[in-house]
Every structure is written in structure tokens, then in C-alpha cells.
Scaffold this motif. Structure first.
Motif, PDB file in Angstrom:
ATOM      1  N   THR A 244      15.565  17.065   3.112  1.00 26.92           N
ATOM      2  CA  THR A 244      16.686  16.255   3.577  1.00 26.92           C
ATOM      3  C   THR A 244      16.372  14.792   3.298  1.00 26.92           C
ATOM      4  O   THR A 244      15.236  14.433   3.028  1.00 26.92           O
ATOM      5  N   GLY A 245      17.385  13.954   3.391  1.00 30.09           N
ATOM      6  CA  GLY A 245      17.212  12.514   3.190  1.00 30.09           C
ATOM      7  C   GLY A 245      17.573  12.080   1.792  1.00 30.09           C
ATOM      8  O   GLY A 245      17.736  12.897   0.888  1.00 30.09           O
ATOM      9  N   PRO A 246      17.697  10.763   1.592  1.00 34.61           N
ATOM     10  CA  PRO A 246      18.032  10.237   0.264  1.00 34.61           C
ATOM     11  C   PRO A 246      16.852  10.426  -0.692  1.00 34.61           C
ATOM     12  O   PRO A 246      15.719  10.616  -0.257  1.00 34.61           O
TER      13      PRO A 246
ATOM     14  N   ASP B 180      13.591   8.757   0.068  1.00 33.61           N
ATOM     15  CA  ASP B 180      12.903   9.048   1.335  1.00 33.61           C
ATOM     16  C   ASP B 180      13.103  10.520   1.717  1.00 33.61           C
ATOM     17  O   ASP B 180      13.675  10.848   2.737  1.00 33.61           O
ATOM     18  N   ARG B 181      12.591  11.422   0.870  1.00 34.43           N
ATOM     19  CA  ARG B 181      12.734  12.850   1.114  1.00 34.43           C
ATOM     20  C   ARG B 181      11.831  13.277   2.265  1.00 34.43           C
ATOM     21  O   ARG B 181      10.729  12.765   2.450  1.00 34.43           O
TER      22      ARG B 181
ATOM     23  N   GLY C 170       5.843  33.378   9.595  1.00 34.21           N
ATOM     24  CA  GLY C 170       6.702  32.210   9.624  1.00 34.21           C
ATOM     25  C   GLY C 170       6.521  31.413   8.347  1.00 34.21           C
ATOM     26  O   GLY C 170       5.639  31.702   7.543  1.00 34.21           O
ATOM     27  N   THR C 171       7.370  30.420   8.154  1.00 26.98           N
ATOM     28  CA  THR C 171       7.241  29.529   7.005  1.00 26.98           C
ATOM     29  C   THR C 171       7.280  28.090   7.501  1.00 26.98           C
ATOM     30  O   THR C 171       7.814  27.797   8.570  1.00 26.98           O
ATOM     31  N   SER C 172       6.709  27.206   6.701  1.00 28.90           N
ATOM     32  CA  SER C 172       6.679  25.798   7.062  1.00 28.90           C
ATOM     33  C   SER C 172       6.659  24.950   5.801  1.00 28.90           C
ATOM     34  O   SER C 172       5.973  25.292   4.831  1.00 28.90           O
ATOM     35  N   CYS C 173       7.397  23.864   5.831  1.00 21.41           N
ATOM     36  CA  CYS C 173       7.379  22.888   4.746  1.00 21.41           C
ATOM     37  C   CYS C 173       6.202  21.940   4.986  1.00 21.41           C
ATOM     38  O   CYS C 173       5.965  21.508   6.115  1.00 21.41           O
ATOM     39  N   VAL C 174       5.468  21.625   3.917  1.00 20.70           N
ATOM     40  CA  VAL C 174       4.354  20.685   4.024  1.00 20.70           C
ATOM     41  C   VAL C 174       4.598  19.545   3.036  1.00 20.70           C
ATOM     42  O   VAL C 174       4.732  19.781   1.837  1.00 20.70           O
ATOM     43  N   PRO C 175       4.687  18.293   3.537  1.00 20.24           N
ATOM     44  CA  PRO C 175       4.896  17.139   2.652  1.00 20.24           C
ATOM     45  C   PRO C 175       3.668  16.874   1.775  1.00 20.24           C
ATOM     46  O   PRO C 175       2.579  17.398   2.035  1.00 20.24           O
TER      47      PRO C 175
ATOM     48  N   MET D 249       0.853  -1.161   0.000  1.00 18.13           N
ATOM     49  CA  MET D 249       0.000   0.000   0.000  1.00 18.13           C
ATOM     50  C   MET D 249       0.904   1.230   0.000  1.00 18.13           C
ATOM     51  O   MET D 249       1.862   1.295   0.739  1.00 18.13           O
ATOM     52  N   ASN D 250       0.583   2.223  -0.843  1.00 14.35           N
ATOM     53  CA  ASN D 250       1.481   3.373  -0.889  1.00 14.35           C
ATOM     54  C   ASN D 250       1.253   4.313   0.288  1.00 14.35           C
ATOM     55  O   ASN D 250       0.243   4.264   0.968  1.00 14.35           O
ATOM     56  N   ARG D 251       2.214   5.167   0.527  1.00 13.41           N
ATOM     57  CA  ARG D 251       2.232   6.047   1.700  1.00 13.41           C
ATOM     58  C   ARG D 251       1.016   6.981   1.746  1.00 13.41           C
ATOM     59  O   ARG D 251       0.423   7.192   2.786  1.00 13.41           O
ATOM     60  N   ARG D 252       0.640   7.570   0.603  1.00 13.43           N
ATOM     61  CA  ARG D 252      -0.494   8.494   0.554  1.00 13.43           C
ATOM     62  C   ARG D 252      -1.776   7.781   0.949  1.00 13.43           C
ATOM     63  O   ARG D 252      -2.560   8.286   1.736  1.00 13.43           O
ATOM     64  N   LEU D 253      -1.996   6.596   0.425  1.00 10.38           N
ATOM     65  CA  LEU D 253      -3.201   5.838   0.738  1.00 10.38           C
ATOM     66  C   LEU D 253      -3.246   5.478   2.220  1.00 10.38           C
ATOM     67  O   LEU D 253      -4.299   5.568   2.860  1.00 10.38           O
ATOM     68  N   VAL D 254      -2.112   5.111   2.776  1.00 12.65           N
ATOM     69  CA  VAL D 254      -2.050   4.790   4.204  1.00 12.65           C
ATOM     70  C   VAL D 254      -2.392   6.025   5.042  1.00 12.65           C
ATOM     71  O   VAL D 254      -3.158   5.950   6.001  1.00 12.65           O
ATOM     72  N   ASN D 255      -1.863   7.198   4.674  1.00 13.30           N
ATOM     73  CA  ASN D 255      -2.156   8.432   5.411  1.00 13.30           C
ATOM     74  C   ASN D 255      -3.640   8.780   5.354  1.00 13.30           C
ATOM     75  O   ASN D 255      -4.245   9.130   6.366  1.00 13.30           O
ATOM     76  N   VAL D 256      -4.223   8.699   4.169  1.00 13.32           N
ATOM     77  CA  VAL D 256      -5.647   9.013   4.012  1.00 13.32           C
ATOM     78  C   VAL D 256      -6.493   8.019   4.803  1.00 13.32           C
ATOM     79  O   VAL D 256      -7.408   8.406   5.531  1.00 13.32           O
ATOM     80  N   PHE D 257      -6.181   6.727   4.695  1.00 10.59           N
ATOM     81  CA  PHE D 257      -6.936   5.704   5.406  1.00 10.59           C
ATOM     82  C   PHE D 257      -6.841   5.906   6.919  1.00 10.59           C
ATOM     83  O   PHE D 257      -7.829   5.810   7.639  1.00 10.59           O
ATOM     84  N   SER D 258      -5.650   6.217   7.415  1.00 14.16           N
ATOM     85  CA  SER D 258      -5.457   6.450   8.854  1.00 14.16           C
ATOM     86  C   SER D 258      -6.280   7.629   9.338  1.00 14.16           C
ATOM     87  O   SER D 258      -6.903   7.583  10.398  1.00 14.16           O
ATOM     88  N   ALA D 259      -6.284   8.709   8.565  1.00 17.93           N
ATOM     89  CA  ALA D 259      -7.052   9.898   8.955  1.00 17.93           C
ATOM     90  C   ALA D 259      -8.547   9.596   8.984  1.00 17.93           C
ATOM     91  O   ALA D 259      -9.255   9.982   9.922  1.00 17.93           O
TER      92      ALA D 259
END
Length: 122
Positions: free
Chosen positions: A107-109, A112-113, A74-79, A1-11
Motif C-alpha cells: 500500500t502507499g504511493p 513510500d511503499r 500464516g503469512t507475513s509481509c517483510v519490508p 542518510m538512507n532508510r536502510r542505513l538508519v535501520n541498521v545503525f539503530s539496531a
């Protein structure tokens, strides 16, 4: 299962469990659900110290700029496909947040950004 689907399902599961498991909290869960669109949303009524959210609905990392009621910014990064909650701080609240074209620091490889701790000021 891809990361986006897992995030949406969890929410979705989290909000459904809150609404079913605790009737008085059902109203609070409704107030923090994502809006029909994306972007900055002030909550009609605060949920604890939570007063607003920024919903990002795209497959990219973005930088947002936000404004406090006292005039500071302020500023913020949003994945990709994430949300950024805003909480009351020292009696102030975030009154606006919006996308800016400046790229965020990552940051990160390549496989896995992640958002870096330090972000550009705009």
C-alpha cells in the motif's frame, strides 16, 4: 542518510547499549542478534515471549509463510532489510518460516511503499 542505513545503525546501537548498560541483559542481547546469514532463526533460549525471528536481507518486499507448533500456518509481509519477530502465543511457537514466491500486498504511493494489513494466504 538512507532508510536502510538508519535501520541498521539503530539496531546496532540498541544492541550495543543493551550489552553495555545492563550486564545481565548482555546475554539476552546476544541471543537476538542477527545470524551470519538471513532467513528463519529459532532463538536458543526464549527472550521473554520472543522465540524466533525471520531476517530479510534484500532490497525488496517479500511474503513469508510460517508454521506454528500446533499445525496452523500464516503469512507475513517483510519490508526490505527488516526482521519479523515471532512470539509465543497460547503455548505455541513458530517452528519454521520461509520465503514464498507469491508477491505481498503493498500500500502507499510509489515513493513510500509499505506492507498492507491483509496478506495473501498460501
Amino acid at each position: 542518510m538512507n532508510r536502510r542505513l538508519v535501520n541498521v545503525f539503530s539496531a546496532v546501537c540498541m544492541f550495543a547499549a543493551a550489552a553495555i548498560g545492563n550486564a545481565p541483559e548482555a546475554d539476552a542481547a546476544t541471543r537476538i542478534m542477527p545470524p551470519p546469514g538471513c532467513g528463519f532463526v529459532r532463538l536458543p533460549q526464549p527472550v521473554g515471549e520472543l522465540t524466533a525471528r525471520y531476517f530479510h536481507c534484500d532490497d525488496s518486499f517479500i511474503l513469508i509463510k510460517f508454521h506454528w507448533s500446533g499445525g496452523n500456518t500464516g503469512t507475513s509481509c517483510v519490508p526490505p532489510y527488516h526482521q519479523r519477530p515471532f512470539f509465543r502465543s497460547d503455548g505455541q511457537t513458530v517452528v519454521n518460516a520461509y520465503y514464498v514466491t507469491t508477491p505481498p500486498n503493498l500500500t502507499g504511493p510509489p515513493s513510500d511503499r509499505r506492507c498492507a494489513l491483509s496478506q495473501p494466504r498460501v
